[in-house]
Design a protein around this motif. Sequence first.
Motif, mmCIF file in Angstrom:
data_model
loop_
_atom_site.group_PDB
_atom_site.id
_atom_site.type_symbol
_atom_site.label_atom_id
_atom_site.label_comp_id
_atom_site.label_asym_id
_atom_site.label_seq_id
_atom_site.Cartn_x
_atom_site.Cartn_y
_atom_site.Cartn_z
ATOM 1 N N GLN A 161 -12.707 2.462 7.976
ATOM 2 C CA GLN A 161 -12.721 3.767 7.342
ATOM 3 C C GLN A 161 -13.366 3.606 5.961
ATOM 4 O O GLN A 161 -12.860 2.850 5.136
ATOM 5 N N ARG B 182 0.799 -1.221 0.000
ATOM 6 C CA ARG B 182 0.000 0.000 0.000
ATOM 7 C C ARG B 182 0.833 1.272 0.000
ATOM 8 O O ARG B 182 0.291 2.366 -0.081
ATOM 9 N N GLU C 141 -9.010 -8.330 0.550
ATOM 10 C CA GLU C 141 -9.186 -6.967 1.048
ATOM 11 C C GLU C 141 -10.668 -6.651 1.167
ATOM 12 O O GLU C 141 -11.447 -6.936 0.257
ATOM 13 N N LEU D 248 -5.811 1.665 8.860
ATOM 14 C CA LEU D 248 -5.932 0.204 8.799
ATOM 15 C C LEU D 248 -5.828 -0.363 10.215
ATOM 16 O O LEU D 248 -5.324 0.293 11.114
ATOM 17 N N PRO D 249 -6.297 -1.598 10.399
ATOM 18 C CA PRO D 249 -6.194 -2.197 11.730
ATOM 19 C C PRO D 249 -4.738 -2.235 12.212
ATOM 20 O O PRO D 249 -3.840 -2.511 11.427
ATOM 21 N N ILE E 275 -11.621 2.780 2.262
ATOM 22 C CA ILE E 275 -10.228 2.362 2.357
ATOM 23 C C ILE E 275 -10.176 0.861 2.615
ATOM 24 O O ILE E 275 -10.670 0.376 3.632
ATOM 25 N N GLY E 276 -9.612 0.136 1.684
ATOM 26 C CA GLY E 276 -9.595 -1.315 1.774
ATOM 27 C C GLY E 276 -8.726 -1.802 2.921
ATOM 28 O O GLY E 276 -7.575 -1.426 3.030
ATOM 29 N N ALA E 277 -9.295 -2.646 3.794
ATOM 30 C CA ALA E 277 -8.514 -3.219 4.889
ATOM 31 C C ALA E 277 -8.089 -4.635 4.497
ATOM 32 O O ALA E 277 -8.941 -5.470 4.188
ATOM 33 N N PRO E 278 -6.779 -4.917 4.485
ATOM 34 C CA PRO E 278 -6.326 -6.259 4.149
ATOM 35 C C PRO E 278 -6.621 -7.208 5.305
ATOM 36 O O PRO E 278 -6.286 -6.911 6.450
ATOM 37 N N PHE F 31 -11.539 -2.688 15.177
ATOM 38 C CA PHE F 31 -11.104 -1.611 14.293
ATOM 39 C C PHE F 31 -12.366 -1.018 13.682
ATOM 40 O O PHE F 31 -13.218 -1.746 13.186
#
Lengths: 472, 247
Positions: free
Chosen positions: B172, A69, B213, A164-165, B175-178, B169
């Motif tokens: 957002q 990213r 994702e 992100l987490p 926004i892609g979270a992996p 978490f």
Amino acid sequence: MTREALQTGSTIDGYLIGEKLHTGGMATLWRVTHPDIALPIVMKVPMILDGDDATVIVGFEMEMMLLPRLTGVHVPRCFGVGDYARQPYVVMEQIDGDSLFPLLEKSPLPIADVVSLAGKTAAALVDLHRQNVIHFDIKPSNIMLRKSGEVVFIDFGLSRHLQLPDLLEEEFHVPMGTGPYIAPEQVLQNRTDFRSDIFSLGVILYHLTTGERPFGFPQNVRGLRKRLWRDPVPPRKLNPETPPWLQEIILRCLEPDAGKRYPTAAQLLFDLQHPGEVKLTERAERLERDGLWTVTRRRLGWAGTAGSARQPETIAATSAPIVMAAVDLSEGMEQLADTLRINVQRVLATVPGVRLACVNVLKQNRVGINYSLDDEGRNIHVQRLVELKDWARPLNLERENVTFHVLEHTDPATSLIEYARSNHVDHILIGARGTGGLRRFMGSVSSQVVAEAPCTVTVVRVAQMADQDIDE
Amino acid sequence: MRIAFLSDIHGNREALDAVIRHAERQSLDRFVFLGDLVGYGADPVYVVDRVARAIENGAVSLLGNHDAAAATGTIEGMNDYASAAIEWTHHELDDDSRALLLNMPMSAVDEDRLYVHSEASSPRSWQYITDSGSAERSLRATTQRLTFCGHVHKPQLYHMTPMKSPVLFVPQPGIGAPLVGNRKWLAVQGAVGQPRDHNPAAAYSILDTIRNELTYFRVPYDIETTAAKIHAAGLPKILAARLFIGR
């Protein structure tokens, strides 16, 4: 986890494994090739330890999350990540250069070299922070220098992307970082502050300048905590060649309270690029560490917060912006200059932590001799600077929040754009002289700045009467 | 494969249409509806028809507590507003629609994913996931790596390693979270038709299984029209008012 051991000659997901380049504490590095990738690339593979050490696993998960990213010249280009269940890996470009680690042995370095490295690293931090990532392990061995000169950060195992987490949050109940470089708030397990990276950079600059570590190499949490209250020996005491402005910068980076450090890497870079504009405080003059009484008081102050992490609001990398006012000081443009000031005032009133750069361009002739002294023997450059300061006087700014720059250039628009780029300006305010057809046809300074600036631009105009002839 | 997850539509036609239009621009392979197609909103018939067509095209749709209640006309355990809406909805739906709702499964497994309306350890008791404790109960009840559910109307993403409690978490939007690594993930969806996280825009998400994702989205829709229909149907006014503030 049982996995097939990688070896030279084997293939995974189309990557042919070459020689093993490096075996570190947490991972091994292999040279690999892929039919579709021409660049030299390496594969980083986590070490498989007995019981699968959690720090190794989580750190590697973070890298697999972050590296694909991240973009730009200051991070390794990532080509792929491996499926965690089968064989975790990260494939990235091989950086053609060395880390800063060998420089520690050669320190103290010449001051000019320290400042140059500091600027390159700060510029890389600006880029990283603008991608919402805090590195949290800035140290010489994680900073590579490309042959082309740019700094590249590696090893994002402790990093955090604020959108992100955070896989490390609440996972470990010890401070995560590297002893000499870890910021005080990291010691208190706060993982929200971009300024932690600025602290770590300060530790590196201190070491390169003096040849010594500001806080030693503590081996336990008790030792790490000491930096909350114990200030380092001032660099000028260890290396008398350290200029006061550099000591000011280093000690400001090393402030235990993040609120007293540079608010952003861009503002740190700004000072490194304009040593003459650094506001010198007591930090610059210091030649001894604080006395026992002061240290004890500070220690007791921190005692109130000991044990638990103070969780301040997350500071965005885009807060505390650098705002540039491009001021036209020509005769007849007084009204426009006033309007510009009013608009600058509005920005200052609504945005906290602004650093204002007031800029004027002294236009040079394209050919012929440029006289730096006019008939009366008064330096035009100095006169402009005086006028610029006079323009800003009604803003009532503290000296540390405003700087003044007279650029000498044949092309005003280009010089303003170059200035904005090299100083990582976030917002330009500039006046437009008129709106007439001729000006549109010929092109104006403000329209070129709008078209080419690397940031937000606000164009300011004097309000015109309905029947006013708008062409000058 | 790219899969869109829609939960808690609750008879809100405008929100559903806006989400489907948005989702269809994202090159999708499949829709998964995580329950509560009806209840609260004024367009249960439209929503059931729309989802029935999607099911014919390969969509998966699960039973929610409001679907079960509206199909059978039982209002046990519901507050006054919800039960008023359920009674109204029950009479709006024809037998075919009621049968379609009751035929929807409680949960479904798809590769490494579990789909369920509420907390997975006891789907029939319709428990909410609101914190790390309830997320952990759900995650420990399945061997699937990823769980997708709805029911609470607030988007949340939990991740858990074998030896630890889940960590929350707040996703957002956009926004892609992996969903990386050696851990389980629980993706609680926001509501399409009645968001309760103080953001009135319709919520849904898309999983990209190749990129591994998950991206949560928010889609604004014409709340005024939805609210006017709720008023016209004679449903409790609060069911319209809450849509504007996302509560």
